[in-house]
Design an enzyme around this catalytic site. Structure first.
Site, mmCIF file in Angstrom:
data_model
loop_
_atom_site.group_PDB
_atom_site.id
_atom_site.type_symbol
_atom_site.label_atom_id
_atom_site.label_comp_id
_atom_site.label_asym_id
_atom_site.label_seq_id
_atom_site.Cartn_x
_atom_site.Cartn_y
_atom_site.Cartn_z
ATOM 1 N N GLU A 144 0.275 -1.336 5.584
ATOM 2 C CA GLU A 144 1.330 -0.890 6.496
ATOM 3 C C GLU A 144 1.177 0.580 6.828
ATOM 4 O O GLU A 144 1.413 1.003 7.965
ATOM 5 C CB GLU A 144 2.695 -1.154 5.854
ATOM 6 C CG GLU A 144 3.890 -0.927 6.798
ATOM 7 C CD GLU A 144 4.447 0.492 6.790
ATOM 8 O OE1 GLU A 144 5.320 0.789 7.612
ATOM 9 O OE2 GLU A 144 3.994 1.328 5.965
ATOM 10 N N ASP A 186 0.812 -1.219 0.000
ATOM 11 C CA ASP A 186 0.000 0.000 0.000
ATOM 12 C C ASP A 186 0.843 1.264 0.000
ATOM 13 O O ASP A 186 2.021 1.253 0.372
ATOM 14 C CB ASP A 186 -0.953 0.007 1.200
ATOM 15 C CG ASP A 186 -0.231 0.103 2.538
ATOM 16 O OD1 ASP A 186 0.787 -0.606 2.717
ATOM 17 O OD2 ASP A 186 -0.677 0.875 3.403
#
Length: 413
Positions: free
Chosen positions: A177, A82
């Site tokens: 994350e 991400d």
């Protein structure tokens, strides 16, 4: 390493929008993270990785089997899929600036967006190199698609060069994350590594095994609304009380006035009306004892103010988020030493410093997988001025290969 091949791979990743969402409790927090996860699964199979899996939580794992005739520890490398929700990651338009000459880089002429070394001095370290930027309207996503690029490229290099000896290597790409959930559903037992490295640092040479202890604090101040013309002795303005609370915390212990090992209180959200005000803080400190004292200090301010006000108007809720991985890494310090030795052998000066933040490696270390952090090469993460030198991605890729070799040598019978 073929730099052009690596650049092409990196661009194929950053042009996939994988922005995560801090306000969505789903896992992963955005469906579009699956797009890159599925692409990576196919690519890992194509380059010859084994045991390639994509689980129900969007974790990609794969194995590079040992080519040794003796046993060595299984090591791992981890990066995240991400990108930060701080700035848009949709429709990324990478720009490649070859043989950078040290002058301003015009990212977007129409909007007058310029990446200048007069403000971002680190650019001057990369004169003569190939700088990858965006068009200034999005972030780049080098955090952490540079890390993914490095891991995949290193595995491909090892597969294509079987004369390079290495033990079993496990890799994992995690979702979410950037919203603090990257390790929440990580299956450490399935991963099966003795230790791992996150490829999620910034400039060349960064090697980190210390991070903040972290907590989040929600302070709710309750007031009482009364017509202001008749409010004397009756109105309780929660915003005024909240301002007093803010001012009782140390004015110099905030992010914009601290560095290195200095901790802080960070007010990142304030929503208020007369009747109710909510303050959202994060509390950070590398030292566990000082971290605990910070939480106690905040609670004490609330208790003192309630006593002065003669009513329990202030409610404080504090939740720990993650802890300093140093506690778990120091007992196995050889895993840091190996990375440091490899960097030095490759002419890279190790920059060993504390992370002023968190990382998947922090949570993973407390889950039983010691996990220091290594540079991925990017700068100015989470914004329009993000960039990464292609040469830095190549250097990080070589470090991964070197660590694999070093473990094979270090643990030879």
């Amino acid at each position: 390493m073929n730099q052009d091949h690596i650049i092409k791979r990196f661009i194929s990743y950053v042009t996939v929008d994988t922005e995560s969402d801090p306000n969505n409790p789903a896992f992963p927090s955005t469906e579009k993270q699956w797009d890159l996860a599925k692409l990576l699964v196919e690519e890992l199979k194509e380059i010859g990785m084994t045991d390639v899996t994509l689980d129900e939580n969007c974790y990609v794992m794969a194995t590079l089997p040992s080519n040794l005739d003796y046993e060595v520890p299984t090591i791992g490398f981890v990066s995240h899929i991400d990108t930060s929700p701080d700035f848009t990651g949709a429709n990324v338009q990478p720009q490649i600036h070859e043989n950078y000459d040290g002058s301003d880089i015009v990212l977007n002429k129409e909007e007058n967006i310029v990446l200048s070394p007069s403000y971002f001095e680190d650019l001057l370290m990369y004169k003569g190199q190939t700088i990858i930027t965006t068009d200034g309207t999005t972030l780049l996503g080098a955090d952490d698609k540079a890390g993914i690029t490095e891991i995949v490229s290193a595995m491909e290099h090892l597969i294509n060069n079987p004369e390079i000896k290495h033990g079993t290597i496990r890799i994992c790409f995690t979702p979410d994350e950037e919203v603090g959930k990257g390790a929440h559903k990580f299956d450490v037992e399935k991963f099966g590594a003795d230790w791992a490295y996150t490829m999620d640092g910034s400039q060349v040479g960064e090697l980190e095994y210390e991070n903040f202890n972290a907590a989040g604090a929600k302070i709710t101040v309750n007031g009482k609304i009364v017509h202001p013309g008749y409010a004397k002795g009756k109105m309780i303005n929660s915003m005024t009380i909240a301002s007093d609370f803010i001012n009782r915390l140390p004015a110099n212990e905030v992010p914009e006035k601290t560095s290195g090992y200095e901790g802080f209180f960070h007010l990142y959200s304030l929503e208020g009306k007369v009747e109710k005000t909510v303050l959202q803080y994060i509390i950070r400190d590398h030292d566990r004892e000082l971290f605990e004292k910070r939480k106690e200090q905040m609670q004490q301010i609330g208790a003192d103010m309630n006593a002065e006000l003669g009513s329990e108007l202030i409610e404080i809720e504090i939740k720990d988020q993650y802890y300093n991985m140093k506690e778990k890494v120091v007992p196995v310090m050889h895993i840091v030493d190996i990375a440091e030795e490899v960097m030095k052998e490759q002419g890279i000066t190790p920059l060993i410093k504390p992370i002023r933040g968190g990382t998947d490696g922090s949570q993973l270390s407390y889950m039983g997988l010691p996990c220091p952090n290594i540079f991925a090469g990017g700068h100015n993460f989470h914004g329009r001025y993000e960039y990464v030198p292609a040469e830095s991605i190549v250097k990080a890729t070589n470090v991964i290969v070197g660590i694999a070799q070093k473990v094979a040598e270090r643990f030879k019978n």
